[in-house]
Write a protein that holds these residues in place. Structure first.
Motif, PDB file in Angstrom:
ATOM      1  N   VAL A   1    -105.220 -69.091 -48.532  1.00 32.90           N
ATOM      2  CA  VAL A   1    -105.808 -67.950 -47.617  1.00 32.90           C
ATOM      3  C   VAL A   1    -104.851 -66.692 -47.519  1.00 32.90           C
ATOM      4  N   PHE A   2    -105.209 -65.615 -47.721  1.00 32.01           N
ATOM      5  CA  PHE A   2    -104.017 -64.626 -47.170  1.00 32.01           C
ATOM      6  C   PHE A   2    -105.082 -63.433 -46.792  1.00 32.01           C
ATOM      7  N   LYS A   3    -104.174 -62.526 -45.885  1.00 28.59           N
ATOM      8  CA  LYS A   3    -104.689 -61.368 -45.015  1.00 28.59           C
ATOM      9  C   LYS A   3    -104.061 -60.119 -45.422  1.00 28.59           C
ATOM     10  N   LEU A   4    -104.864 -59.292 -46.015  1.00 26.55           N
ATOM     11  CA  LEU A   4    -104.276 -57.789 -46.221  1.00 26.55           C
ATOM     12  C   LEU A   4    -104.625 -56.848 -45.149  1.00 26.55           C
ATOM     13  N   ASP A   5    -103.562 -55.964 -45.004  1.00 30.78           N
ATOM     14  CA  ASP A   5    -103.647 -55.175 -43.753  1.00 30.78           C
ATOM     15  C   ASP A   5    -104.978 -54.032 -44.125  1.00 30.78           C
ATOM     16  N   PRO A   6    -105.448 -53.367 -42.934  1.00 32.33           N
ATOM     17  CA  PRO A   6    -106.619 -52.345 -43.300  1.00 32.33           C
ATOM     18  C   PRO A   6    -106.570 -51.583 -44.482  1.00 32.33           C
ATOM     19  N   GLY A   7    -105.377 -51.132 -44.770  1.00 24.90           N
ATOM     20  CA  GLY A   7    -105.410 -50.445 -45.888  1.00 24.90           C
ATOM     21  C   GLY A   7    -105.196 -50.764 -47.191  1.00 24.90           C
ATOM     22  N   GLY A   8    -105.160 -52.244 -47.435  1.00 26.11           N
ATOM     23  CA  GLY A   8    -105.090 -53.124 -48.493  1.00 26.11           C
ATOM     24  C   GLY A   8    -103.614 -52.682 -49.242  1.00 26.11           C
TER      25      GLY A   8
END
Length: 861
Positions: free
Chosen positions: A335-342
């Motif tokens: 599971v990974f999370k990218l910031d809103p700008g990718g």
């Protein structure tokens, strides 16, 4: 599957802001002049800043480098260097992953391990190359450089073995490698570089490189030949730094010593000056990652951050995921999370046990907590105390878990299944926080509750629908869904009343359908669409969907009217496309389809093929702010319909992903684009975040997928790599309108692309060179800054405008900056007045500058 199912509670939206930015520092006189405006400062614009390289002429020898622009794919966000917190063998202090290999950094040098492709043997390890520095100082120590914001967590097996918040860095440094000499290691252009930094007076003769198996080629490079390809260390680039900060490049080379050892030789070096030697490690053949990585499902939160789940077989996504050698068939859920700008990795969390584990579906709540479902073969898969089931059955079980917002821990985790094979394919949340799952089971003893609408298994393989309590401790209801043959559920959505909508495929002639259903007769393999009552006790409606060929439902969403959108693939030439639909007729073979069912499930609002001349299929869909469907898929067709604003108007590889969107009648293509590179590319899921106007698309790519110039990882590194793409399809259907209110006084204010969900450009032309100034925003009903008579001089009227941003013009009297515009549908139609002022200290005590023309901006409706 994943975030694109229109599920309540899976998205959140913060306070409405349109454009916002921090104030820049001003000189003291300007601060005094603007003090009266402090109370009117608006948070309507936001800018994003990046660091700048050194401009003082000094060398930038290590992880402070920011000039990471690659030759092919633009700025490349560096991979992280992970500290050894117990997940690696003891001699390794740090580890980094770059495409195709692991770099293990030890006290006297580093080891580079190629990731081998899947082989008949159990082990997936490849060749290894060692580079060591002989005779190093006893004071040598390895330190992390600039900390990376990425958090890496390893949730393997029992809780007491978990590792969380393992430190990561943008580079590392060997301090006191030799007296007066340090070594800095970093990633650049996707390649591994290290700099030997020599202080003034340092003795280069100390440096002896031990490189077993390396040979000097005709151009002076060190080359290692391995079973996985050639590793090349280029002849070093060397420069010395003069006292005034200027840099002078010097000729340099490797010098062969005895027994696989090499030294460095530099021509024209002045011993009293500092010096930097910079070799680069690269590949002479494409090696790739060790195995297969797939991004399978995506969810977005209200800020536009993307949460992705899938699996990694490589042990290198994006960092080493295990302390021991991985088996070739060992998948691990990620599971990974990218910031809103990718652009940045917020966290990467690896979850699993000793065998294969895969993440299949993901949802996220308003707190940023991710819910993940999938399958596991691991008896030691991490489950939590008080979970619904903490002991795994034989074979393969489903799992469902809730991950903390920071990715560091499991709030709860449980097995789900019976004595056969069980897979959870999709997950959704309702407004109360209950968790809904759908999937496929071969278990005759799958956990079914007393209030199920179907208590007994119908065939060898059945679909299931299950609802958990918010804390994962118990089932609210759980039921089989199927007939006497094969039935599988692939996608799930939930409406505001807690009813569950499921789609998949069935081969059963007695699949449960309801009276008055759209279609109650089976053909071959048909898609199905089923609505389960919120109590789980009955079916509101259930219908087949298809023609005389084969159909499969892959994505589902429900709008506020409780109309149901379904997508998938069909091989039928008589699929029930409706008159006036975008494509009433498909092509021979396999086509995609999109259908919209009435609230009752008894009729089609519309149904259309999504077809080119070859094989096509739709994989998932989500609804935007206007409840229009956005659909992902896979195509082999060159002539799949696309629109003029397509990101990629042509198919690039054998298989490409695609994204399409339709108008409310299903008769017009609102948007269509290919997504793919030179290899095979699969767009497996899409999630739409209505309040931001962004879509997240995930899948896996073989090679050459086009990426944004500032994406997190713009290169393919394996046999199949997961990809994540954020599409901006705008919030307001109509474009913005900008009209002038005045001609200005010598300087022009310009605004381009002012649309919510996009990046606007704001600039000033024709002003004084190198002059300070600021921009004003006047909210609706206010007037722009006042102009005294015809003098064109600024008089500050604090009741009439809001300060937006300070700036300074360049040497030609111009200023330009780009701003991301945030918002939600409620901002459509918003009117603003913009005006700029450029300072002129000679104009007088009451006149601080010269006005630009004013612009009246309407952001669309």
């Amino acid at each position: 599957m994943g975030g694109g199912s229109g599920r309540p509670g899976s998205h959140s939206s913060g306070p409405h802001t349109l454009f916002s930015t921090p104030m820049e520092k001003w000189s003291t006189p300007v601060v005094a002049a603007l003090a009266v405006l402090a109370f009117f400062l608006a948070d309507l614009f936001r800018a994003e800043y990046a660091g700048l390289p050194s401009t003082d002429g000094r060398p930038v020898p290590d992880f402070a480098r920011t000039d990471r622009e690659g030759p092919d794919s633009g700025p490349y966000v560096p991979l992280v260097f992970v500290a050894n917190a117990g997940q690696l063998e003891i001699a390794t202090r740090f580890q980094a992953r770059i495409p195709g290999l692991r770099a293990n950094f030890r006290s006297d040098g580093f080891q580079l391990v190629f990731d081998g492709p899947p082989a008949a043997s159990d082990e997936s390890e490849g060749a290894a190359v060692s580079i060591a520095f002989e005779g190093t100082s006893r004071r040598t120590r390895i330190e992390g450089g600039t900390p990376s914001r990425a958090r890496v967590n390893y949730l393997h097996g029992a809780r007491d073995t978990w590792l969380v918040d393992v430190p990561t860095y943008e580079g590392i440094a060997y301090r006191d490698l030799y007296p007066g000499i340090e070594l800095a290691v970093y990633e650049r252009h996707g390649l591994l570089e290290y700099d030997l930094v020599l202080e003034a007076g340092a003795d280069l003769e100390q440096v002896v490189l031990s490189a077993p198996g390396a040979e000097l080629d005709a151009v002076g490079d060190l080359v290692w030949s391995t079973a996985q390809g050639n590793l090349r260390q280029s002849a070093p680039t060397t420069f010395q730094v003069h006292r005034d900060g200027t840099q002078e490049e010097l000729a340099s080379r490797y010098e062969r010593l005895a027994d696989g050892r090499f030294g460095f030789r530099i021509d024209g070096r002045s011993p009293e000056l500092a010096c930097v030697i910079d070799p680069v490690l690269s590949y002479s053949t494409y090696v790739g990652g060790s195995n297969v990585d797939e991004a399978h499902s995506v969810a977005l939160d209200g800020s536009g951050a993307m949460y992705v789940t899938g699996w990694s077989r490589s042990g290198d996504f994006p960092v080493e995921a295990s302390a021991v050698d991985r088996r070739a068939d060992s998948d691990e859920a990620v599971v990974f999370k990218l910031d809103p700008g990718g652009r940045g990795l917020e966290y990467a969390t690896f979850i699993g046990g000793g065998r294969s584990d895969k993440g299949q579906g993901i949802a996220v709540n308003e707190a940023g907590e991710a819910y993940v479902c999938g399958l596991t073969k691991s008896t030691d898969f991490p489950v939590t105390a008080g979970a619904f089931r903490d002991v795994k059955n034989l074979g393969m079980d489903a799992f469902v878990l809730k991950l903390a917002a920071d990715g560091r821990s499991l709030l709860w985790s449980t097995f789900l299944g019976g004595g056969g094979e069980d897979v959870a394919n999709d997950i959704a949340l309702d407004e109360a926080g209950c968790v809904y799952l759908c999937g496929t089971t071969r278990s005759r003893d799958y956990p079914i509750t007393w209030n199920a609408f179907q208590w007994e298994a119908g065939g060898e393989r059945d679909a299931f629908v299950t609802k958990f309590e918010p804390d994962g401790s118990a089932l609210v209801w759980s039921s089989y869904l199927g007939g006497r043959r094969h039935d599988e559920a692939f996608a799930l959505a939930v409406d505001r009343t807690g009813c569950a909508y499921v789609t998949g495929e069935t081969h059963s002639v007695d699949f449960p359908t309801t009276a008055g259903a759209l279609d109650d007769s089976k053909n071959d393999f048909d898609a199905f669409v089923t609505k389960v009552h919120s109590t789980g006790r009955s079916l509101v409606f259930s219908t087949y969907l298809g023609g005389r060929g084969r159909e499969s439902g892959k994505g589902i969403a429900v709008n506020k009217k409780r109309e149901v959108f379904v997508c998938g693939f069909t091989t039928s030439d008589d699929f029930p496309a409706t008159p006036g639909a975008f494509q009433e007729v498909g092509a021979p073979g396999m086509d995609g389809f999109v259908a919209k069912l009435a609230k009752s499930g008894e009729a089609l609002v519309y149904a259309t093929y999504v077809s080119g001349s070859e094989q096509d299929g739709c994989t998932d869909l989500g609804l935007d702010a206007w409840e229009l469907p956005w659909v992902s898929g896979i195509t082999l067709s060159d002539d799949l319909p696309v629109t003029e604003d397509a990101l990629e108007p042509k198919r690039n590889g054998m298989k490409d992903g695609f994204v399409v969107s339709f108008d409310e009648t299903g008769s017009e293509l609102a948007f269509g684009t290919f997504l793919g590179g030179s290899g095979d590319d699969h767009a497996t899921a899409i999630c739409v975040e209505p309040s931001t106007g962004f879509s997240g698309v995930v899948g896996f790519a073989r090679d050459g997928l086009a990426t944004d110039e500032s994406s997190f990882a713009p290169r393919n590194s394996g046999l199949a790599d997961g990809f994540v793409i954020r599409l901006d399809h705008g919030i307001c259907p109509t474009p913005a309108v900008v009209r002038p209110l005045s001609s200005g006084c010598g300087a022009e204010l310009v605004v381009s692309e002012p649309r919510i969900g996009r990046v606007a450009s704001i600039g000033i032309n024709g002003a004084s060179p190198l002059a300070p100034g600021f921009l004003f925003l006047s909210p609706p009903g206010r007037r722009p800054p006042h102009v005294i008579a015809s003098g064109c001089l600024l008089f500050i009227d604090p009741g009439g405008m809001r300060l937006f941003r300070g700036f300074q013009t360049d040497g030609e009297g111009s200023y330009e900056e780009r701003f991301p515009i945030q918002g939600d549908p409620s901002a459509c139609g918003l009117e603003l007045i913009l005006q700029g002022a450029v300072f002129d200290p000679q104009a007088g005590p009451l006149s601080f500058g010269q006005l630009t023309g004013a612009l009246h901006l309407t952001l669309g409706s």
